[in-house]
Design a protein around this motif. Structure first.
Motif, PDB file in Angstrom:
ATOM      1  N   VAL A  67       0.836  -1.201   0.000  1.00 33.46           N
ATOM      2  CA  VAL A  67       0.000   0.000   0.000  1.00 33.46           C
ATOM      3  C   VAL A  67       0.872   1.252   0.000  1.00 33.46           C
ATOM      4  O   VAL A  67       0.608   2.220  -0.725  1.00 33.46           O
ATOM      5  N   TYR A  68       1.935   1.233   0.788  1.00 37.72           N
ATOM      6  CA  TYR A  68       2.769   2.437   0.945  1.00 37.72           C
ATOM      7  C   TYR A  68       3.872   2.521  -0.110  1.00 37.72           C
ATOM      8  O   TYR A  68       4.308   3.625  -0.447  1.00 37.72           O
ATOM      9  N   SER A  69       4.311   1.391  -0.610  1.00 36.86           N
ATOM     10  CA  SER A  69       5.418   1.431  -1.565  1.00 36.86           C
ATOM     11  C   SER A  69       4.966   1.422  -3.016  1.00 36.86           C
ATOM     12  O   SER A  69       5.723   1.845  -3.896  1.00 36.86           O
ATOM     13  N   MET A 102      -8.297  10.529   6.011  1.00 42.72           N
ATOM     14  CA  MET A 102      -7.640   9.380   5.402  1.00 42.72           C
ATOM     15  C   MET A 102      -6.119   9.557   5.413  1.00 42.72           C
ATOM     16  O   MET A 102      -5.380   8.598   5.639  1.00 42.72           O
ATOM     17  N   ARG A 103      -5.634  10.769   5.182  1.00 48.35           N
ATOM     18  CA  ARG A 103      -4.193  10.999   5.271  1.00 48.35           C
ATOM     19  C   ARG A 103      -3.672  10.657   6.665  1.00 48.35           C
ATOM     20  O   ARG A 103      -2.646  10.000   6.823  1.00 48.35           O
ATOM     21  N   GLU A 104      -4.383  11.149   7.663  1.00 48.46           N
ATOM     22  CA  GLU A 104      -3.949  10.911   9.037  1.00 48.46           C
ATOM     23  C   GLU A 104      -3.985   9.433   9.387  1.00 48.46           C
ATOM     24  O   GLU A 104      -3.068   8.908  10.036  1.00 48.46           O
ATOM     25  N   LYS A 105      -5.029   8.729   8.953  1.00 46.84           N
ATOM     26  CA  LYS A 105      -5.133   7.300   9.234  1.00 46.84           C
ATOM     27  C   LYS A 105      -4.012   6.517   8.548  1.00 46.84           C
ATOM     28  O   LYS A 105      -3.383   5.646   9.166  1.00 46.84           O
ATOM     29  N   LEU A 106      -3.781   6.806   7.281  1.00 52.34           N
ATOM     30  CA  LEU A 106      -2.732   6.081   6.560  1.00 52.34           C
ATOM     31  C   LEU A 106      -1.373   6.310   7.198  1.00 52.34           C
ATOM     32  O   LEU A 106      -0.571   5.373   7.351  1.00 52.34           O
ATOM     33  N   LEU A 107      -1.105   7.539   7.597  1.00 45.40           N
ATOM     34  CA  LEU A 107       0.177   7.835   8.221  1.00 45.40           C
ATOM     35  C   LEU A 107       0.292   7.148   9.579  1.00 45.40           C
ATOM     36  O   LEU A 107       1.346   6.582   9.918  1.00 45.40           O
ATOM     37  N   ARG A 108      -0.783   7.165  10.339  1.00 47.41           N
ATOM     38  CA  ARG A 108      -0.747   6.539  11.670  1.00 47.41           C
ATOM     39  C   ARG A 108      -0.635   5.024  11.555  1.00 47.41           C
ATOM     40  O   ARG A 108       0.144   4.402  12.284  1.00 47.41           O
ATOM     41  N   TRP A 109      -1.404   4.442  10.663  1.00 47.03           N
ATOM     42  CA  TRP A 109      -1.329   2.986  10.500  1.00 47.03           C
ATOM     43  C   TRP A 109       0.064   2.552  10.041  1.00 47.03           C
ATOM     44  O   TRP A 109       0.598   1.553  10.526  1.00 47.03           O
ATOM     45  N   GLY A 110       0.636   3.293   9.101  1.00 45.48           N
ATOM     46  CA  GLY A 110       1.938   2.886   8.574  1.00 45.48           C
ATOM     47  C   GLY A 110       3.069   3.076   9.551  1.00 45.48           C
ATOM     48  O   GLY A 110       3.899   2.175   9.740  1.00 45.48           O
TER      49      GLY A 110
END
Length: 1103
Positions: free
Chosen positions: A308-310, A326-334
């Motif tokens: 997902v991130y790469s 969604m930005r905050e969630k993706l950053l926090r999850w990763g």
């Protein structure tokens, strides 16, 4: 639509095969014929060899070696195709292939393709062959299009060319193979079709529908490798359908949406991580699919989360198209992922891709080459922080700190380019101050001090920081006052107030790390914070940081602590004076009386010389609310102060006065918020004085019993902290306190939050060895084990996660902890058995709510396994034994407990579960001799008395009996050898005496035959050997039975034949017992027990 080569062609070239082509071709031919017989597709019969076949086969042979020559080979094969399909332009250029037509070439081409269908997935030649086929078909169609001239892109049908006819013929031949029974044929055929789909720009409509139908059937294939290739092709088909013209038929739209729905369902529910990852990379990115794709950031497979991130998010383009949440969630999850590679990928995305989006750098080209990195840009960094809402994400629990830590670490160019001058600090925003704070934290905490020079170079000194802090505190207070007066728009003013508060917080975080050796700067900061603390409107988080910085400025000794307390309590008095200023008739009243007034009915006191002026109900209500808020503020300051104090309460007069004049009246207040905050302060005071804690222990328990959920959690935290600080003697002297913890641990159904807090608290007490009393520890541990497995906690993930960590760590950390687990294991298992039986009575699906009792029992045995217990590394040359000889006294005691429990009244089903544990226990020769012999006596008694009826349970008992018998015999060997060495010679009398003593020590009243037969392994004289050949113990027979059972243990007792055999074995056991009067002898084998035991030990060593 342009080809999506970067997201579709993912086949990797394997290593060149070293096997001969002839042998591979032969095996492929045989496998192909076998596979073709499984489907309703007849491969054309082999025609005689010809020159064309030789040339085509040679090209395919070379294509299997390496992918480097594929393009050259494609050109060669294209020339053969042109020679077969077109008339030669001159007689001189005619070749052997000119004697054949297009059908001959297509037949030979398909023949070579079919030979590659049965190749296994592990064979690299299969990957190379399929890549070559796709490359050739694309090359052939491109050449045909060049010869035909410009094509109409809007045409629904493709022009008839040799390349398209070959593609159609090949697809028609391969499609039926997708339904073959051989999994490798299905895999290769699906792989080939998917690869061709992703290699070509256009496909005929009729062929498109056939491919879609065939691939849709394969997404339900039982083999994950087949499903993975099917979704690879369907992803491209779905993208093409979505990109079709908007005026297409409704049926086509329905088909496209139906295909996407099916693929999204596979993305969410397919058990194979490879399938989900293929869909993640190849599905079209649309508003309807994007939420499902981003959802894979929480996938259970680490490689999928990393993709997902790469791969997905970089291909998505500008991250600013995503919503803020969604930005905050993706950053926090990763950044908080449990897998390190996922965390690295998320950090790289933030500092390399997202920062470039803000800087305006174009994304990398589809060729895969990285784009040029833009030079450091402070404005881009500030925009990036704004895009992740740094005001909310920059807190102590926010993800902003982790993101910026990785940013400073991975972008040294930004580290060197940062420059914070006076103009920067005079125009601070939430984003810019966060840049300074994170830069300061990184340089001070990372690199072992090698970045300290950057702080000296780029950040101002203490005095300047104090002036900047004073300025922004004034701005904050003005914003708060304007908001209260509501002079401007309420929403805008609230946002401005939150931003100013964030700026002050970050400056205070910087102040926490400063060096206060500069006396001028220290005095300036000290006076500023003292004045700031007296402001009643100061927000709570700013107040907390202010008190923390004040404590850091004061000296760390007792005198500094007293000075700190006096300064803070002066500020508390100043804050409280705001009440007195509004109540003129109470000017002569003390601080305590003012508190008592609040503790009353929240109305002005009637005591006083003059009459109070009459006020309206609204004014009185506002006055009462203000009094509550001011007193809450005072208690919060005191709470922050007590959190930074560690000295003795009785030795500090300021703390004693504060306790009597503020905390105690607050606890007695009728206002619930004041009372609850006073309780927290009283708990903190109790940590500083043991006598105070003992006096108020009953009060804290009362708050737990009568309070609401939040108050119960607060009381639990206070009680646990008191026990951690003052010892568990308070727990032993107050039996009611243990009941509080047990009640909280059992409150999962009504109050799951309380159960979670109690679980963490009890885990800390046990793991930290705070609780020393055996009975108390056993009761707590038993309750935790039950809470871990019972259905009531199935939905409480906080409890399950805490216990999932605690129970193994607690048991494996110390041998004493394993013994404690052993003492509660059977009782806990019995309780859980009753819980499960209660569910069965209610006709509930208990398997969905609770694991099986066999699984629970296996966990209990595993937690008590002595081989997994931590042991310090032995010193060099100490002769310490290895894992094979770990002391297993805990499992010997466990065996005694199990046999004792089986001897009592136990339900039949529970008895089977408990008896099965006997075969899982670890028995070691390094165990203590008394416990080994005791366990052996108990096992012998259980065998002799036929304690267990079913065959499975008896076999588990026999396994334990055999293992203990070997160790006891070895102990007898050692004892006999020592006795003979001490006596200086050997004889029958000495041997006979040793046997009799051994029998008496084992515990048989009248069993000389058993003693003689059990000790026959130590015999070195002829008489003993003869006696051993005549009489062998039953232990050998039990061992043989045990080995037979272990080979098919799942089938024991399942059929009538097994039950009859078990009954016959029991009858034989009864006959043997009657014949030998307590000593069972097996006479059918002539090999001695000595030889058998020695041979088994040698086999075990070899294994």
């Amino acid at each position: 639509m342009p080809p999506r080569a970067t997201r579709s062609t993912r086949s990797s070239a394997g290593a060149p095969s070293k096997s001969s082509v002839a042998s591979v071709s032969a095996s492929r031919a045989s496998t192909t014929s076998r596979a073709s017989s499984m489907v309703n597709n007849d491969i054309p019969a082999e025609s005689p060899d010809n020159a064309l076949r030789t040339q085509v086969a040679a090209v395919f042979r070379e294509a299997q070696r390496t992918t480097a020559s594929h393009r050259k080979l494609a050109v060669t094969l294209r020339k053969l195709q042109e020679a077969c399909c077109f008339e030669p332009t001159s007689a001189k250029k005619s070749s052997t292939a000119a004697d054949f037509d297009e059908d001959d070439f297509n037949a030979e081409f398909v023949r070579c393709v079919l030979r590659g269908m049965p190749i296994k997935k592990s064979e690299g030649v299969g990957e190379k062959t399929i890549r070559f086929i796709g490359l050739f078909l694309r090359h052939a169609i491109d050449k045909d299009n060049e010869a035909a001239g410009e094509l109409d892109e809007d045409a629904s049908t493709m022009p008839e060319t040799p390349g398209t006819r070959l593609t159609t013929h090949l697809m028609g031949t391969i499609l039926p193979l997708m339904a073959a029974k051989d999994k490798f044929v299905r895999y290769r055929s699906t792989q080939l079709i998917s690869h061709i789909i992703n290699s070509l720009d256009a496909i005929d409509d009729d062929l498109f529908q056939k491919l879609r139908s065939g691939l849709l059937k394969r997404i339900r294939d039982k083999e994950a490798m087949v499903r993975s290739q099917a979704v690879l092709g369907l992803g491209r088909l779905a993208g093409n359908q979505i990109d079709a013209e908007p005026d297409s038929d409704d049926s086509d739209d329905d088909a496209a949406s139906g295909l996407l729905e099916k693929l999204l369902e596979v993305l969410q529910n397919d058990p194979s991580a490879d399938v989900r990852r293929q869909l993640l990379v190849n599905l079209p990115i649309l508003p309807t699919t994007l939420p499902f794709l981003l959802e894979r950031a929480r996938d259970q497979d680490a490689a999928t989360r990393r993709a997902v991130y790469s791969r997905l998010l970089p291909a998505l383009g500008d991250f600013r198209h995503l919503s803020l949440s969604m930005r905050e969630k993706l950053l926090r999850w990763g950044l908080r992922d449990r897998d390190e590679n996922v965390r690295k990928a998320a950090g790289r995305l933030f500092r390399e891709r997202w920062i470039e989006d803000c800087a305006g750098t174009p994304p990398p080209a589809e060729t895969g080459q990285p784009a040029e990195v833009s030079p450091p840009n402070l404005d881009a960094l500030l925009e990036l922080l704004e895009r992740i809402d740094v005001v909310n994400a920059g807190g102590e629990n926010g993800v902003g700190l982790e993101a910026m830590k990785g940013f400073w670490e991975g972008r040294p160019d930004y580290r060197e380019a940062m420059f914070f001058d006076d103009n920067f600090f005079e125009t601070l925003s939430a984003e810019s101050v966060f840049v300074v704070r994170t830069f300061n934290d990184f340089c001070r905490s990372e690199g072992n001090g090698k970045f300290e020079s950057l702080i000296e170079e780029k950040l101002p000194e203490v005095t300047k920081v104090a002036f900047y802090l004073e300025r922004y505190i004034k701005v904050l207070i003005d914003a708060i006052q304007r908001f209260e007066e509501q002079e401007v728009d309420e929403e805008d003013e609230e946002e401005d107030t939150a931003e100013q508060e964030f700026i002050v917080e970050q400056l205070l975080h910087i102040a926490l790390t400063l060096d206060y050796s500069d006396e001028v700067g220290r005095r300036k900061m000290f006076s500023l914070l003292r004045q700031t603390l007296s402001i009643a409107e100061l927000p709570e988080e700013v107040t907390k940081l202010t008190v923390t910085v004040l404590r850091d400025i004061c000296a760390p000794d007792a005198a500094g602590e007293k000075e700190f307390c006096s300064i803070v309590l002066e500020a508390v008095a100043d804050v409280h004076d705001t009440i007195v200023d509004d109540v003129p008739q109470n000017d002569d009243e003390s601080f305590h009386s003012a508190r008592s007034e609040v503790s009353g009915d929240s109305t002005p006191t009637k005591s006083g010389k003059g009459k109070s002026p009459e006020v309206s109900e609204e004014e009185a209500a506002q006055k009462a609310i203000k009094e509550i808020m001011i007193n809450m503020k005072c208690l919060h300051i005191v709470q922050c102060m007590l959190s930074n104090v560690s000295g003795d309460l009785q030795q500090n007069d300021h703390l004693v006065a504060m306790l009597n004049n503020l905390v105690v009246p607050a606890v007695r207040s009728h206002e619930a918020p004041v009372r609850e905050r006073g309780l927290v302060c009283l708990g903190l005071c109790s940590l500083l004085d043991r006598s105070l804690a003992e006096e108020n222990l009953t009060l804290f328990m009362h708050f737990f019993s009568k309070g609401h959920t939040e108050l119960q959690i607060t009381a639990l935290h206070i009680l646990t902290d008191i026990l951690n600080v003052h010892g568990a003697q308070l727990l032993s002297s107050n039996p009611t306190l243990l009941k509080i913890y047990i009640k909280a641990l059992r409150s999962g159904a009504k109050h799951p939050e309380v159960q979670a807090a109690a679980t963490v608290a009890a885990s800390k007490l046990l793991l930290g060895r705070v609780v020393n009393d055996h009975d108390v520890s056993a009761e707590l541990l038993k309750t935790l084990v039950i809470a871990y497995f019972e259905p009531a906690s199935a939905g409480n993930q906080s409890v399950r996660q805490a216990l999932n960590y605690f129970l193994p760590v607690f048991c494996y950390s110390r041998a004493e902890n394993q013994d404690l687990m052993r003492t509660v294991a059977l009782d806990a298992l019995h309780t859980l058995y009753n819980v499960r039986e209660g569910f069965d009575d209610d006709d509930a699906d208990v398997d969905d709510e609770m694991v099986s009792l066999s699984t629970i029992a296996a966990c209990l045995v595993d937690w008590t396994d002595p081989r997994k217990c931590y042991a310090p590394a032995p010193a060099a040359g100490s002769g310490a034994v290895g894992e094979k000889h770990v002391n297993a006294d805990v499992h010997l005691d466990f065996a005694n407990d199990i046999i004792e429990r089986l001897s009592g009244s136990v339900p039949k089903e529970e008895k089977k579960i408990i008896a099965a544990l006997l075969g899982k226990l670890y028995v070691s020769p390094a165990s203590s001799e008394p416990k080994t012999r005791e366990a052996y006596v108990a096992a012998c008694d259980a065998v002799d008395t036929q304690l267990l009826a079913d065959a499975t349970s008896r076999n588990a008992l026999y396994k334990l009996h055999v293992a203990l018998g070997k160790i006891v015999n070895a102990l007898d060997v050692t004892a006999a050898a020592a006795a003979e060495a001490a006596a200086g010679g050997g004889g029958g009398g000495r041997y006979g005496g040793r046997s009799v003593s051994r029998a008496s020590s084992v515990g048989f009243d009248a069993a000389p035959p058993r003693a003689t037969s059990a000790s026959v392994s130590v015999s070195r004289g002829g008489s003993a050997v003869a006696e051993g050949q005549q009489r062998e113990v039953k232990i050998k027979e039990e061992e043989m039975e045990d080995e037979e059972v272990l080979e098919g243990v799942e089938g024991v007792g399942e059929g009538e034949e097994e039950e009859e055999e078990a009954e016959e074995e029991e009858d034989d056991d009864d006959d043997d017992d009657d014949d030998d009067a307590g000593t069972v002898v097996h006479r059918s084998r002539e090999q001695s027990l000595v030889d058998e035991l020695l041979s088994e030990e040698e086999e075990e060593e070899e294994l």
